[in-house]
Design an enzyme around this catalytic site. Structure first.
Site, mmCIF file in Angstrom:
data_model
loop_
_atom_site.group_PDB
_atom_site.id
_atom_site.type_symbol
_atom_site.label_atom_id
_atom_site.label_comp_id
_atom_site.label_asym_id
_atom_site.label_seq_id
_atom_site.Cartn_x
_atom_site.Cartn_y
_atom_site.Cartn_z
ATOM 1 N N CYS A 8 0.849 -1.195 0.000
ATOM 2 C CA CYS A 8 0.000 0.000 0.000
ATOM 3 C C CYS A 8 0.884 1.245 0.000
ATOM 4 C CB CYS A 8 -0.918 0.020 1.219
ATOM 5 S SG CYS A 8 -2.415 -0.967 1.064
ATOM 6 N N HIS A 47 -5.956 -2.222 -1.593
ATOM 7 C CA HIS A 47 -5.481 -3.315 -0.742
ATOM 8 C C HIS A 47 -6.436 -4.500 -0.822
ATOM 9 C CE1 HIS A 47 -3.284 -5.204 2.570
ATOM 10 N NE2 HIS A 47 -4.469 -5.653 2.934
ATOM 11 N N HIS A 95 -0.746 -8.424 0.432
ATOM 12 C CA HIS A 95 -1.374 -7.481 -0.513
ATOM 13 C C HIS A 95 -1.103 -8.166 -1.846
ATOM 14 C CE1 HIS A 95 -1.946 -3.057 -1.957
ATOM 15 N NE2 HIS A 95 -1.911 -3.830 -3.037
ATOM 16 N N HIS A 97 -0.155 -9.795 -5.202
ATOM 17 C CA HIS A 97 0.834 -9.376 -6.202
ATOM 18 C C HIS A 97 1.089 -10.513 -7.168
ATOM 19 C CE1 HIS A 97 2.675 -10.909 -2.536
ATOM 20 N NE2 HIS A 97 3.574 -11.504 -3.315
#
Ligand code: 5GP
Ligand code: ZN
Length: 111
Positions: A8, A47, A95, A97
């Site tokens: 974030c 997020h 988060h 990815h």
């Protein structure tokens, strides 16, 4: 924006990071600890903890589109795209990815 989430902070530019690509929904940047000559991370700006929590088809599409933009920009034709989901699968940053890994021969199956 979630406090103490490193990705974030990168997406929000609180931690200055060279962005390889950015659009409304996503950013791409180099992995801090690359496992191959090219190791890029693609994340949503929003997020979302993992693929288990991702249910927005627009963000799903935006993430893959960013993989395409990045590989086009860097002229990469051979690469692996990985999403680790959950601790046991190797997820360390919660988060979501996508890893884009390239620049060396890659074995299959992965470990
Ligand atoms: P995971 O194991 O969750 O699939 O992948 C997390 C990735 O994030 C790892 O490859 C790790 O090297 C990378 N990473 C962790 N912290 C940072 C950071 O602060 N900056 C960047 N650029 N990459 C990070
Ligand atoms: Zn986050």
């Amino acid at each position: 924006m979630v406090q103490n989430c490193i990705f974030c902070k990168i997406a929000n530019k609180e931690i200055p990071t060279e962005l390889i690509y950015e659009d409304n929904d996503t950013v791409a940047f180099n992995d801090i600890n690359p496992t191959a000559p090219t190791h890029i991370l693609v994340i949503p700006k929003k997020h979302i903890e993992s693929l288990n929590e991702l249910d927005d088809k627009n963000i799903m599409a935006a993430l893959l589109n960013t993989v395409k933009e990045v590989t086009k920009k860097l002229d990469i034709k051979n690469y692996r795209t990985v999403i680790n989901t959950g601790k046991e699968a190797g997820q360390e940053v919660f988060h979501i990815h996508l890893h884009v890994i390239s620049g060396r021969p890659l074995k299959w199956p992965p470990g």
